[in-house]
Scaffold this motif. Structure first.
Motif, short mmCIF file in Angstrom:
data_model
loop_
_atom_site.label_atom_id
_atom_site.label_comp_id
_atom_site.label_asym_id
_atom_site.label_seq_id
_atom_site.Cartn_x
_atom_site.Cartn_y
_atom_site.Cartn_z
N PHE A 37 30.30 38.39 13.68
CA PHE A 37 30.21 37.36 12.65
C PHE A 37 28.73 37.12 12.38
N GLN A 39 25.88 34.06 10.54
CA GLN A 39 25.75 32.70 10.03
C GLN A 39 24.33 32.44 9.57
N GLU A 44 28.80 28.38 6.52
CA GLU A 44 29.86 28.64 7.48
C GLU A 44 29.68 30.04 8.08
N GLU A 46 30.67 33.62 9.04
CA GLU A 46 31.58 34.51 8.34
C GLU A 46 31.78 35.80 9.13
N ALA A 61 34.07 42.99 6.05
CA ALA A 61 33.89 42.13 4.89
C ALA A 61 33.50 43.00 3.69
N ASN A 106 39.56 37.60 10.36
CA ASN A 106 38.36 37.00 9.78
C ASN A 106 38.29 35.48 9.96
#
Length: 124
Positions: A37, A39, A44, A46, A61, A106
């Motif tokens: 992830f 940030q 937020e 992601e 993504a 996710n």
């Protein structure tokens, strides 16, 4: 208990590459999702890329498809994120994450374990 330790972040120019590593300790089985992830402050966290601990299935993504590749070593004790053709929009703190169950790949709530993060900074 699972522990995750990231490494490999740094500062690069746009168009360059970086490879992030995440050392995984503790029990991992086929029910686990392992992923990355990112940030940016004020935003937020992601999902970037996720791999089943079996290594069979991966998710990305849309913003990183074709540029980033997630993989793991055969012993399943390290996962990697190869990031190519980096852009300034990829600048963020990158976190390694592991789930205890199979769920939405996710969603932050899927992941029970998190590393401390490694900073990636891309300049133009």
């Amino acid at each position: 208990q699972v522990q995750l330790v990231e490494s490999g972040g740094g500062s690069v120019q746009a168009g360059e590459s970086l490879r992030l590593s995440c050392a995984v300790s503790g029990y991992i089985d086929s029910r686990n999702l392992l992923g990355w992830f990112r940030q940016v402050p004020g935003m937020e966290r992601e999902a970037v890329a996720v791999i089943y601990s079996s290594g069979v299935v991966t998710y990305y993504a849309d913003s990183v498809k074709g540029r980033f590749t997630i993989s793991q070593d055969n012993a399943k004790k390290t996962i990697f994120l190869q990031m190519n053709n980096l852009t300034v929009d990829d600048t963020a703190m990158y976190y390694c994450a592991a789930s205890e169950r199979l769920s939405s790949w996710n969603k932050i709530s899927t992941y029970a374990y998190w590393g401390q993060g490694t900073q990636v900074t891309v300049s133009s």
